[in-house]
Design a protein around this motif. Structure first.
Motif, PDB file in Angstrom:
ATOM      1  N   VAL A  47       0.854  -1.239   0.074  1.00  0.00           N
ATOM      2  CA  VAL A  47      -0.067   0.168   0.077  1.00  0.00           C
ATOM      3  C   VAL A  47       0.730   1.284  -0.010  1.00  0.00           C
ATOM      4  N   ARG A  48       1.965   1.251   0.874  1.00  0.00           N
ATOM      5  CA  ARG A  48       2.734   2.502   0.716  1.00  0.00           C
ATOM      6  C   ARG A  48       3.328   2.873  -0.587  1.00  0.00           C
ATOM      7  N   LEU A  49       4.034   1.676  -0.911  1.00  0.00           N
ATOM      8  CA  LEU A  49       4.773   1.784  -2.378  1.00  0.00           C
ATOM      9  C   LEU A  49       3.654   2.274  -3.297  1.00  0.00           C
ATOM     10  N   SER A  50       2.288   1.784  -3.476  1.00  0.00           N
ATOM     11  CA  SER A  50       1.534   2.324  -4.265  1.00  0.00           C
ATOM     12  C   SER A  50       1.108   3.596  -4.121  1.00  0.00           C
ATOM     13  N   GLN A  51       1.009   4.205  -2.976  1.00  0.00           N
ATOM     14  CA  GLN A  51       0.813   5.503  -2.543  1.00  0.00           C
ATOM     15  C   GLN A  51       1.995   6.398  -3.116  1.00  0.00           C
ATOM     16  N   GLU A  52       3.091   5.965  -2.870  1.00  0.00           N
ATOM     17  CA  GLU A  52       4.205   6.799  -3.397  1.00  0.00           C
ATOM     18  C   GLU A  52       4.277   6.661  -5.039  1.00  0.00           C
ATOM     19  N   ALA A  53       3.999   5.694  -5.608  1.00  0.00           N
ATOM     20  CA  ALA A  53       3.882   5.578  -7.000  1.00  0.00           C
ATOM     21  C   ALA A  53       2.758   6.686  -7.533  1.00  0.00           C
ATOM     22  N   ALA A  54       1.479   6.652  -6.493  1.00  0.00           N
ATOM     23  CA  ALA A  54       0.680   7.641  -7.348  1.00  0.00           C
ATOM     24  C   ALA A  54       1.213   9.305  -7.036  1.00  0.00           C
ATOM     25  N   SER A  55       1.626   9.486  -5.848  1.00  0.00           N
ATOM     26  CA  SER A  55       2.036  10.697  -5.550  1.00  0.00           C
ATOM     27  C   SER A  55       3.065  11.330  -6.317  1.00  0.00           C
ATOM     28  N   SER A  56       4.107  10.327  -6.661  1.00  0.00           N
ATOM     29  CA  SER A  56       5.092  10.936  -7.635  1.00  0.00           C
ATOM     30  C   SER A  56       4.757  10.687  -9.273  1.00  0.00           C
ATOM     31  N   ARG A  57       3.616  10.328  -9.523  1.00  0.00           N
ATOM     32  CA  ARG A  57       3.272  10.154 -10.908  1.00  0.00           C
ATOM     33  C   ARG A  57       3.989   9.118 -11.765  1.00  0.00           C
ATOM     34  N   SER A  58       4.218   8.283 -11.040  1.00  0.00           N
ATOM     35  CA  SER A  58       5.038   7.000 -11.650  1.00  0.00           C
ATOM     36  C   SER A  58       3.988   6.046 -12.304  1.00  0.00           C
ATOM     37  N   PHE A  59       3.511   6.074 -13.389  1.00  0.00           N
ATOM     38  CA  PHE A  59       2.412   5.678 -13.734  1.00  0.00           C
ATOM     39  C   PHE A  59       2.669   4.313 -14.243  1.00  0.00           C
ATOM     40  N   SER A  60       3.861   3.991 -14.847  1.00  0.00           N
ATOM     41  CA  SER A  60       4.256   2.497 -14.896  1.00  0.00           C
ATOM     42  C   SER A  60       4.371   1.807 -13.763  1.00  0.00           C
ATOM     43  N   ALA A  61       4.846   2.294 -12.600  1.00  0.00           N
ATOM     44  CA  ALA A  61       4.629   1.503 -11.246  1.00  0.00           C
ATOM     45  C   ALA A  61       3.045   1.416 -10.937  1.00  0.00           C
ATOM     46  N   MET A  62       2.321   2.455 -11.027  1.00  0.00           N
ATOM     47  CA  MET A  62       0.874   2.456 -10.575  1.00  0.00           C
ATOM     48  C   MET A  62       0.314   1.119 -11.439  1.00  0.00           C
ATOM     49  N   GLU A  63       0.491   1.083 -12.799  1.00  0.00           N
ATOM     50  CA  GLU A  63      -0.014   0.134 -13.660  1.00  0.00           C
ATOM     51  C   GLU A  63       0.162  -1.226 -13.120  1.00  0.00           C
ATOM     52  N   GLN A  64       1.655  -1.411 -12.705  1.00  0.00           N
ATOM     53  CA  GLN A  64       2.115  -2.654 -12.413  1.00  0.00           C
ATOM     54  C   GLN A  64       1.406  -2.935 -10.944  1.00  0.00           C
ATOM     55  N   ALA A  65       1.325  -1.973 -10.167  1.00  0.00           N
ATOM     56  CA  ALA A  65       0.682  -2.282  -8.939  1.00  0.00           C
ATOM     57  C   ALA A  65      -0.942  -2.710  -9.094  1.00  0.00           C
ATOM     58  N   LEU A  66      -1.557  -2.047  -9.950  1.00  0.00           N
ATOM     59  CA  LEU A  66      -2.961  -2.250 -10.123  1.00  0.00           C
ATOM     60  C   LEU A  66      -2.951  -3.831 -10.794  1.00  0.00           C
ATOM     61  N   GLU A  67      -2.199  -4.209 -11.792  1.00  0.00           N
ATOM     62  CA  GLU A  67      -2.127  -5.493 -12.234  1.00  0.00           C
ATOM     63  C   GLU A  67      -1.966  -6.449 -11.301  1.00  0.00           C
ATOM     64  N   LEU A  68      -0.858  -6.318 -10.264  1.00  0.00           N
ATOM     65  CA  LEU A  68      -0.623  -7.083  -9.092  1.00  0.00           C
ATOM     66  C   LEU A  68      -1.796  -7.380  -8.272  1.00  0.00           C
ATOM     67  N   VAL A  69      -2.429  -6.297  -7.937  1.00  0.00           N
ATOM     68  CA  VAL A  69      -3.631  -6.441  -7.000  1.00  0.00           C
ATOM     69  C   VAL A  69      -4.850  -7.228  -7.716  1.00  0.00           C
ATOM     70  N   ASP A  70      -4.876  -7.014  -9.006  1.00  0.00           N
ATOM     71  CA  ASP A  70      -5.848  -7.976  -9.728  1.00  0.00           C
ATOM     72  C   ASP A  70      -5.625  -9.518  -9.618  1.00  0.00           C
ATOM     73  N   GLY A  71      -4.424  -9.776  -9.535  1.00  0.00           N
ATOM     74  CA  GLY A  71      -4.001 -11.084  -9.199  1.00  0.00           C
ATOM     75  C   GLY A  71      -4.270 -11.588  -7.834  1.00  0.00           C
ATOM     76  N   VAL A  72      -3.898 -10.695  -6.997  1.00  0.00           N
ATOM     77  CA  VAL A  72      -4.129 -10.946  -5.615  1.00  0.00           C
ATOM     78  C   VAL A  72      -5.751 -11.213  -5.470  1.00  0.00           C
ATOM     79  N   GLU A  73      -6.440 -10.258  -5.791  1.00  0.00           N
ATOM     80  CA  GLU A  73      -8.153 -10.297  -5.833  1.00  0.00           C
ATOM     81  C   GLU A  73      -8.521 -11.649  -6.321  1.00  0.00           C
ATOM     82  N   ALA A  74      -7.601 -12.156  -7.374  1.00  0.00           N
ATOM     83  CA  ALA A  74      -8.281 -13.450  -7.933  1.00  0.00           C
ATOM     84  C   ALA A  74      -8.237 -14.461  -7.035  1.00  0.00           C
TER      85      ALA A  74
END
Length: 969
Positions: A546-573
């Motif tokens: 969660v903390r790394l994802s928040q930092e990616a969002a605040s720093s506008r690191s869209f590639s990291a955000m995309e990876q975080a969202l894909e990972l959380v999709d896998g976790v949710e499955a």
């Protein structure tokens, strides 16, 4: 590496004191060679005077104490390493029976000169030196000579240990407060330890007995101790500090130095690795063991705990537990320590004394000493390879437990700060940080690049990597951070837990070093989330994710955000509950509004933003629809639609589902953008649902569709015409005409001919005629002529208002016929003044005004007649389609109002829907009106327009030919 390492700093006053001793020795040497009146002697006297002044701290009361024991000089109780000349000077003082020389801050240069001249320039007996010094310093207040003298032994301690006797005799009748201050002074503590070492070296025969003359120097045994500088605690005032020379006497007396109650070491001592050993006595084997390279052997862990236990016992004495005589217990504990442990403690205290020369003693001194010893021991063990870095933390934790007992006894400074409400570091964190600060850079780098990097506290990793980044060593910093993140995949649960906690604290550093590192760290913790079985570790890993994802969002690191969202999709499955919880905490969805706004302002999406929005279709489309519906300019609406189109099927699927079966509020907001992107879907899903919508929702959805600018909006409006409320139908017809789409001709012509939708009235026919006038199609001319010119036996077939609307439409479609027909039509020119406004195809506005708006000089009064609590309206601006009025009470937008307009003695009736507020006013739109009354209303507005300077509010449009001009061409 010894314990006198990098933590200790050289005190400038101590350096000046050593320089003074050297200068004094050179001065006496020149005096013996050249005499006291020689220029070189006088010159060195001045040098010695300046160095003496520099050696005494400004706030010091005791000044400088120069002691002697055997051939060893001491400065304020600390042994002075000197050349043979200094050792000879010390031997001279000792053999003369002089324990120490006290230089007070009030000393003058003349008193120093008298002191130097008292030393003989030729051979003389040692006893003569004492007499000469006493004679020369008569009346001197700045220099005092302390001799060896006899004192009585306390009868209460007759059977006590030597250590206890020494401690009590040294302390005398001091009060508890004086005693606590003494115990918290590292110099005094050093003396007490030296006394314990001396008594231990003397052996079991250290009882106070022996042979020899009182006051003489010679072999024998006796209690060993150190005198105290400054104000003494005995009944005889100020005492000397430093070891003296004790002879032997009867068993009821002990020897001390100076006029105070201080004891001296027994016999002339030599220096052996920090221990005081009698002259001529061999250093006991194993006392100070060392390696073959000369490096002293560090104490074992068990011995270190014995040192800490001794300091805890001493802390009990300092806090008033055990009485003053309890100091002997501490001396006994010290005396029983092995040689390596005693050397370690003595060096640590000496280093602390050097750091705190000018500091006021306080109760944290023992705690500082214990922490210093723990850190130095851990560092020695780590640097020598005796323990791995993973064991250092555990070792420090065990030592911290022992030190915590000492803190609790003394009431540490941190507890006082906590009571005051000030947050401080935990003692464990302080020890970790201090240990890391003492590790050399090479050691730090090797640890941080090893598999045990997780052992290093995150704060220390932060400081080291930040230093590398400041120096430009980016590659090395990235390598360290990559290795630290990989610790999240360790096989050890403790390592995974500590690494996850560290990643949470280092998230900002990962972002600063390289945006790519955030993605790598997220990948490590994200994959671990799917397989972690330990509940505690899973919680830590989740927090790190969660903390790394928040930092990616605040720093506008869209590639990291995309990876975080894909990972959380896998976790949710795999773990739906965990995945949903993470998604709500990541902070990416919360920032979607900011991302969308930034992309719209820049007129293009940042690299990687589209991928993030595709993974968040609901949040993205909700924001885009809200902005699309608020757009006032066509260019802005096109940018929003383009960004939404870039999301592809991910976004369209959400919009379709909202129209097909989503909540009404969502369907209303999504209809406009979906009609722009996929009008066919709206045609399929909307007609079947809109009949169940409230009138206000129908009204809004019609305006959203018409404002979308979609090429197929006319077809959508035609499809829903029969399903909307009759009061909304006029708006639908108006918007169909505004689209200027020929596809609407058939339905409009049937309405003009009287085939009306269920529930509608003649007002809708007028709207259909106006709509035909906006569509450039010759097919509608015949129908319009029939309405405008149709006659019956007496008068015209259709109402005057319908004929006016038809003639105005023919002015755009067949201007010649309209001009020929006007004179015989029975329609006045004034009736044709307020014609529907021409629609420009390339207008920069999303919505264009349909009728000319007239600003009234005198407001037109109106009242509502259908509400439970009717209200009054003052209409300031009006048109055939509605107006703007000041209203006496609040009405919700979309409220159906029956208006009664006051025209002197006459009145007009109209049905209107209230629109949104504009400043202090509220807009309304006329949706039904009797046609004869509409003609009267038209003439009223036309009269206001002709008699006054027109105040017409029209949309600004770019230069372009109107529709009817284009047809004429």
């Amino acid at each position: 590496m010894g314990f006198s390492g990098t933590i200790m700093k050289i005190d400038p006053h101590a350096a000046s004191a050593r320089a003074f001793v050297r200068s004094l020795n050179i001065l006496l040497k020149f005096a013996r060679l050249y005499g006291y009146d020689h220029v070189r002697t006088i010159e060195h006297l001045d040098i010695a005077w300046r160095e003496l002044q520099a050696a005494m701290p400004p706030a010091s009361e005791s000044g400088l104490l120069l002691g002697a024991t055997g051939s060893q000089l001491l400065l304020d109780g600390v042994p002075l390493e000197g050349a043979p000349a200094e050792r000879q000077f010390a031997l001279l003082l000792s053999t003369a029976g002089i324990a120490s020389v006290q230089f007070f801050p009030i000393v003058t240069q003349e008193e120093l000169r008298r002191f130097a001249r008292a030393f003989p320039t030729s051979k003389a007996r040692p006893a003569e030196l004492v007499l000469q010094l006493k004679s020369a310093l008569v009346g001197a207040r700045g220099v005092r000579i302390n001799e060896i003298c006899f004192i009585a032994t306390d009868a209460r301690l007759k059977d006590a240990s030597i250590a206890a006797q020494l401690a009590v005799a040294s302390l005398g009748d001091a009060s508890q407060d004086q005693f606590k201050q003494w115990l918290n002074d590292p110099k005094k503590l050093l003396e007490l330890i030296a006394a314990a070492q001396g008594s231990h070296i003397e052996g079991a025969s250290a009882s106070v007995s022996g042979s020899g003359s009182a006051g003489a120097v010679g072999p024998g045994t006796g209690g060993a101790g150190f005198g105290t500088g400054g104000t003494g605690f005995g009944p005889r005032g100020t005492a000397a500090m430093g070891p003296g020379v004790a002879g032997t006497g009867n068993p009821d007396v002990e020897f001390a130095t100076g006029p105070g109650n201080e004891l001296s070491s027994s016999s002339r001592g030599g220096d052996a690795g920090g221990y005081w050993v009698p002259a001529g006595t061999a250093v006991p084997e194993g006392l100070v063991p060392s390696y073959s390279d000369g490096r002293a052997v560090a104490p074992s862990e068990a011995e270190m705990f014995r040192i800490l236990a001794a300091l805890t016992s001493f802390g009990q004495i300092a806090s008033g537990q055990g009485g003053i005589a309890g100091a002997g217990t501490f001396q006994q504990q010290i005396a029983q320590l092995p040689g390596t442990a005693q050397a370690t403690l003595r060096q640590a205290i000496a280093g602390l004394a050097a750091q705190t020369t000018q500091a006021k003693p306080d109760e944290t001194m023992l705690v500082q000493l214990a922490e210093h010893l723990a850190i130095r021991f851990a560092l020695e063990q780590f640097e020598h390879g005796d323990v791995k870095v993973s064991a250092v933390r555990q070792m420090l934790d065990r030592m911290n437990q022992e030190i915590e007992s000492l803190r609790n006894i003394l009431g540490s400074h941190e507890n006082k700060m906590t009571d005051a409400g000030i947050l401080v570091e935990s003692h464990r964190e302080i020890l970790d940080r201090q240990f890391w600060a003492a590790v050399p850079d090479s050691g730090k780098q090797s640890v941080l690049l090893s598999e045990d990097a997780w052992c290093i506290p995150p704060r220390n990793v932060q400081s080291y990597v930040a230093g590398l980044l400041e120096k430009g060593n980016v590659a090395e910093a990235i390598e360290i951070l990559q290795n630290y993140a990989s610790c999240a995949d360790s096989e050890e649960a403790e390592a995974r837990k500590k690494a996850a906690a560290g990643l949470s604290e280092l998230a900002e550093l990962y972002s600063k070093a390289s945006p790519r590192l955030l993605g790598e760290a997220l990948r490590h913790v994200g994959l671990r989330l799917s397989i972690e079985q330990d509940a505690e570790v899973q919680g830590m890993v989740s927090a790190a994710f969660v903390r790394l994802s928040q930092e990616a969002a605040s720093s506008r690191s869209f590639s990291a955000m995309e990876q975080a969202l894909e990972l959380v999709d896998g976790v949710e499955a795999q773990r739906p509950g965990v995945g949903r919880s993470l998604r709500g905490k990541m902070g990416i969805e919360e920032r979607v509004p900011d991302f969308v706004d930034e992309a719209l302002r820049a007129r293009q999406a940042a690299a990687g933003l589209t991928g993030v929005l595709k993974l968040l279709p609901q949040a993205a489309m909700e924001q885009l629809c809200a902005r699309f519906n608020r757009c006032g300019h066509r260019e802005d609406a096109e940018h929003v639609a383009n960004l939404a189109g870039d999301l592809g099927e991910h976004g369209l699927q959400y919009l379709r589902s909202a129209i097909r079966g989503g909540p009404v509020t969502e369907a209303v907001e999504m209809a406009g953008l979906l009609s722009k992107l996929d009008p066919q879907a709206v045609e399929v899903f909307l007609p079947g649902r809109i009949r169940d919508f409230a009138r206000s929702a129908q009204d809004r959805i019609v305006r959203q569709i018409s404002g979308s600018g979609a090429t197929g909006r006319c077809r959508i409006l035609l499809d829903i015409l029969d399903y909307v409320d009759p009061l909304v139908m006029p708006l639908v017809i108006d918007e169909i005409g505004m689209s200027a789409d020929r596809e609407a001709l058939g339905r409009l012509l049937t309405i003009v001919d009287g085939d009306l939708p269920i529930g509608s009235g003649q007002y809708l026919r007028v709207k259909a005629v106006e709509a035909l006038g906006r569509i450039p199609a010759t097919e509608s001319i015949a129908a319009l002529k029939r309405i405008a010119g149709g006659k019956k036996v007496f008068g015209w077939t259709h109402s005057q208002e319908l004929r006016i609307a038809a003639l105005q439409a023919l002015e755009k479609l067949d201007l010649g016929w309209a001009q020929d027909f006007l004179p015989k039509s029975g329609i006045e020119n004034e009736d044709l003044t307020l014609a529907p406004l021409t629609i420009f195809a390339n207008s920069k506005f999303v919505r264009q005004r349909r009728h000319t708006r007239v600003r009234l000089r005198k407001p037109l009064s109106a009242v509502s007649t259908n509400l439970k609590e009717n209200c009054r309206l003052e209409i300031k601006t009006a048109s055939l389609a509605g107006g703007v009025a000041t209203i006496s009470r609040h009405l919700a937008p979309g409220t159906h109002v029956q208006l009664k307009l006051q025209l002197g003695l006459r009145s007009l009736q109209a049905t209107a829907l209230m629109r949104d507020y504009r400043a202090q006013d509220m807009a309304f739109e006329i949706v039904d009106m009797n046609l004869d009354e509409r003609t009267k209303y038209r003439r009223l507005l036309a009269g206001k327009l002709t008699r006054l300077v027109p105040a017409i509010e029209e949309d600004t449009v770019t230069a372009a030919p109107p529709v009817n001009t284009a047809i004429a061409r």
